[in-house]
Motif scaffolding. Structure first.
Motif, short mmCIF file in Angstrom:
data_model
loop_
_atom_site.label_atom_id
_atom_site.label_comp_id
_atom_site.label_asym_id
_atom_site.label_seq_id
_atom_site.Cartn_x
_atom_site.Cartn_y
_atom_site.Cartn_z
N GLY A 57 24.96 32.33 10.54
CA GLY A 57 24.82 30.92 11.56
C GLY A 57 23.82 29.98 10.71
N LEU A 58 24.24 28.90 10.28
CA LEU A 58 23.28 27.99 9.62
C LEU A 58 22.86 26.73 10.57
CD1 LEU A 58 25.01 27.90 5.92
CD2 LEU A 58 22.92 29.36 6.99
N LEU A 59 21.91 26.32 10.49
CA LEU A 59 21.35 25.30 11.37
C LEU A 59 20.09 24.25 10.58
CD1 LEU A 59 21.35 23.65 13.94
CD2 LEU A 59 19.74 25.32 14.98
N PHE A 60 20.42 23.21 10.12
CA PHE A 60 19.43 22.59 9.50
C PHE A 60 19.06 21.11 10.35
CE2 PHE A 60 22.48 24.31 6.12
CZ PHE A 60 21.55 25.33 5.67
N SER A 61 17.81 20.57 9.78
CA SER A 61 17.19 19.36 10.37
C SER A 61 17.84 18.36 9.67
CB SER A 61 15.65 19.54 10.18
OG SER A 61 15.47 19.81 9.01
N ASN A 62 18.08 17.26 10.22
CA ASN A 62 18.59 15.89 9.51
C ASN A 62 17.35 14.99 9.05
OD1 ASN A 62 20.05 13.75 8.94
ND2 ASN A 62 20.16 12.90 10.99
#
Lengths: 391, 438
Positions: free
Chosen positions: B201-206
């Motif tokens: 699962g990948l989750l990145f900041s804007n």
């Protein structure tokens, strides 16, 4: 920002104090001559004294001479001094220009904007885009950046002028944030990570580093002098009178026939244009811009507000005093890390508590000095009355 | 020379009262010694030349001050090691390191760099820690023609962020650190060394880092054989990750990777706990570099994985002080009572590389110093440094390995190296473990 019409106002605006003072004085004349204030001197029946309206004072004349000498010294600096301090003086010069502009906006037009960084960043990005994409010469790009900022400021003004006081301040800040978010979405402008000016572009000003430093230094001086002179000219003009009227009471000045909306728009657009030129120049020196650095509220607005408020808002001398104080503190303390910031804050607190009209406001009320005389004062010609009436 | 020589000659004549030839000879000798005098004054055997000035820009205050917290300690150590000075081209020169705080602000960084160039006239410029400090300083040096060595900023951000052209490179500015390709390699090595369903699962900041990662990493990891679930970009200030967590749970994600600031990760990780999401491995890049950030998570910090650019267990030595990484960190803890952090090694390495460069410079002038940088072949506290085989001309890669946080002995948490397939000279401290839930 509603201003209370108390005579010696806590808003600390010298014009008010002065007008109150001169009113008392003319009241005295009135009682002496029992004539109406408006046509006091021309009344055919009573001619006890004649007067003229003057603006310069002895201190201001001395100051102009000193200013001339200082300016010549600064302009000739590259020929006789090491190029070390040039960069610092250039930085002081563009901050002075920013401070004068913000003072004109907030101190005179009553437009307390916390979003001037919008135009600094816009100017900077315009310079980068024009020189990098279209090969425009950097010095031309400076002027075009100003034009761009002025153009953009018109629709911005239409939006933010609908807001008043604190809402206006927040509104301008929001505009700057919108600009920042917008630029961060444009990959050609480096997106969120920023954008560097290629050395070749800067070398097109002058290939040799010494000459280039000199040219940039003179531009910085020219910006500071031109902005200060322009602000002074505006304040001494018809617009200046309208501005002071608006500052003291917008509603009252409108009832007297001042076109407040147009005057404010004029000031806002001129200020934005000048700020755009300065912004472009700043980033021509910095060589690198990013959304965070271009639209930095701390560097381009909070520091400038510090200078103006600590120096004395609503006076032309205030921004100069504030700028000198800020740079003095920074040069002296910046190497002490966090202590520097703590002391800067402490100075701000102390000045705001002890001298609410800023350092210059204190000097002015104490010694009655005025180096950039903006107000008109009545000078009773010798032999016709009690002699020269000083402010 | 004439006047004093005449006097000398006259003295000799009166004292010795001897013949013309002798006088002429002594005249010649005194003349020669008068000519030689200035040269002797510069070099009596090996006396001091002009001071060499090194400019060093680093964030000491502001949001990323953690990167600069060890600066005083590092400068003290280097100054002590330098003693009276270094020998450049046969002359001993005292060394002056001028340190400037960037206040974590790129505008300020550019300004202090310009000050160091124009006022202090530094011979070589150094900067480290994040693009906001490194890039503005390097830009000023590139234009002014001042040799510059920087570190501690992923090389793509340094090189492409400054509009570098891989064919041409930069003339004056050089950098050493790792790049995003190393991150992908190290993370996948770590994840592969633990049995899992390979659902990632990948989750990145804007923000700049997150956007760049979001463009590159999902494709790279998919190619490496992971089943990738991308939860998109989250706003940096968000306090609700339930949608993303639900998405991960649904995809049966066992490994989570993301780019987080420490506070954002703390929120995410707490909510994972609240909502019963229990991945085997969590690798939040950037968020758990510093022990203080892990300690803030409480007991849930155990077994989080992260990128490790330097540690006391790296088998490298300072070429300047001779200390090993372990000795260096022990000394730091002894003096400051604080736990080591990763920037420690890089700050010291930046300085020692500069000193090595100066020692090898043929002359004490910009071009010669720059040439010495390009010729560098040096073993530093963070590994070998040389600019001959980098991905682009001005970049040198340093090793990157994977680490995992464990319950600590003298501090709340210790960072163990758990995977070093990408840099086999660094020995792992322990074997990777899944996160333990009670």
């Amino acid at each position: 920002m509603s201003r209370l019409p108390e005579p010696t106002g806590s808003t600390g605006l010298p014009e008010q104090t002065h007008s109150a003072g001169s009113r008392t004085r003319s009241d005295q004349h009135e009682s002496a001559t029992s004539s109406d204030r408006g046509d006091q001197g021309d009344s055919p029946t009573l001619r006890p004294m004649s007067y003229r309206v003057a603006r310069s004072t002895r201190s201001s004349r001395l100051f102009s001479a000193a200013l001339g000498v200082l300016l010549i010294t600064l302009i000739s600096l590259p020929w006789w001094a090491d190029n070390g301090p040039m960069r610092l003086i250039a930085e002081m010069a563009y901050f002075l220009a920013l401070a004068q502009l913000w003072n004109l906006l907030a101190g005179y037009a009553g437009l307390v904007s916390v979003g001037q960084q919008a135009f600094v960043g816009l100017g900077g990005y315009t310079l980068f885009a024009l020189t990098d994409w279209y090969g425009v010469h950097p010095l031309w790009a400076l002027a075009l950046a100003g034009l761009m900022a002025a153009l953009v400021s018109v629709p911005v003004a239409l939006a933010v002028f609908r807001l008043r006081g604190a809402y206006f301040a927040v509104g301008t800040w929001v505009v700057a944030e919108i600009f920042q978010l917008f630029v961060a979405q444009v990959p050609r402008l480096g997106g969120g990570s920023g954008y560097s000016l290629t050395p070749a572009i800067v070398r097109s000003i002058a290939a040799d580093r010494g000459t280039r430093d000199q040219v940039l230094y003179w531009i910085a001086l020219a910006l500071a002098v031109a902005v200060t002179a322009a602000v002074y000219a505006v304040l001494r003009s018809r617009h200046g009178l309208a501005l002071t009227a608006i500052r003291d009471s917008e509603r009252a000045s409108r009832s007297l026939g001042v076109d407040t909306w147009r005057t404010k728009l004029f000031i806002y657009v001129v200020t934005a244009g000048c700020t755009g030129v300065i912004g472009a120049f700043i980033f021509l020196l910095k060589l690198r811009i990013s959304p965070a650095s271009g639209f930095d509220v701390n560097d381009w607005t909070v520091v400038v507000i510090f200078m103006v408020v600590i120096g004395g808002i609503g006076t032309m001398e205030g921004p100069i005093v504030g700028m000198l104080l800020y740079f003095g503190l920074r040069e002296w303390l910046a190497d002490y890390g966090s202590w520097y910031l703590i002391l800067l804050g402490a100075v701000a607190v102390v000045v705001m508590l002890r001298a609410q009209r800023g350092l210059w406001g204190w000097v002015e009320s104490r010694f009655g000095l005025s180096l950039f005389p903006i107000r008109r004062q009545l000078v009773i010609l010798p032999g016709t009355g009690q002699g020269e009436s000083r402010e | 020379m004439s006047q004093s020589d005449e006097r000398n000659t006259a003295d000799l004549m009166t004292i010795d009262g001897i013949g013309r030839r002798r006088v002429l000879r002594s005249l010649a000798v005194s003349g020669a010694s008068a000519l030689a005098a200035p040269a002797l004054m510069i070099k009596p055997a090996q006396a001091a030349g002009r001071p060499i000035k090194i400019g060093f820009v680093s964030p000491q205050t502001g949001p990323i001050a953690a990167f600069g917290e060890a600066d005083t300690f590092i400068l003290d150590g280097v100054r002590k090691a330098l003693g009276k000075g270094i020998v450049v081209a046969g002359t001993e020169h005292p060394v002056q390191i001028i340190y400037k705080d960037s206040q974590s602000n790129p505008n300020r960084a550019a300004e202090v760099a310009a000050q160091l160039i124009n006022n202090d006239k530094v011979d070589i410029m150094l900067a480290s820690s994040t693009s906001d400090t490194v890039n503005p300083v390097a830009d000023q040096c590139e234009l002014a023609g001042v040799p510059c060595v920087t570190s501690d900023d992923p090389w793509q951000a340094y090189f492409f962020g400054r509009k570098g052209d891989p064919k041409k490179g930069f003339d004056w500015t050089y950098h050493f650190f790792w790049g995003f390709e190393n991150i992908a390699e190290v993370f996948s090595n770590m994840w592969n060394s633990l049995p899992s369903n390979k659902s990632l699962g990948l989750l990145f900041s804007n923000d700049p880092d997150g956007i760049a990662a979001n463009e590159q990493l999902p494709g790279v990891f998919a190619k490496m054989g992971f089943t990738v679930t991308t939860a998109g970009l989250y706003t940096a200030t968000t306090d609700d990750f339930s949608a993303q967590i639900a998405q991960f749970k649904k995809a049966n994600v066992e490994i989570v990777m993301g780019i987080f600031t420490p506070p954002a990760f703390a929120t995410f990780w707490t909510q994972c706990g609240q909502q019963g999401f229990r991945p085997k491995l969590v690798t939040p890049a950037k968020a758990v570099l510093f022990p203080s950030a892990v300690a803030a998570l409480g007991p849930r910090g155990v077994n989080l994985t992260t990128e490790v650019w330097w540690s006391p267990h790296h088998p490298f030595k300072s070429g300047l002080t001779g200390q090993t990484a372990q000795q260096f960190c022990d000394e730091y803890t002894r003096v400051t009572k604080r736990q080591w952090t990763q920037p420690l090694g890089f700050k010291h390495a930046t300085l020692e590389v500069a000193i090595d460069v100066l020692k090898r410079a043929k002359k004490l002038e910009a071009a010669a110093i720059r040439d010495a940088i390009a010729e560098t072949n040096y073993n530093s506290l963070v590994g070998p440094i040389q600019w001959k085989t980098g991905p682009v001309r001005n970049v040198c890669l340093t090793p990157l390995v994977g680490g995992q946080w464990r319950k600590g002995k003298s501090f709340p948490y210790d960072l163990d190296i758990v995977n070093s397939q990408s840099a086999p000279s660094i020995k792992p401290d322990s074997v990777i473990q899944p996160i333990i839930y009670t």
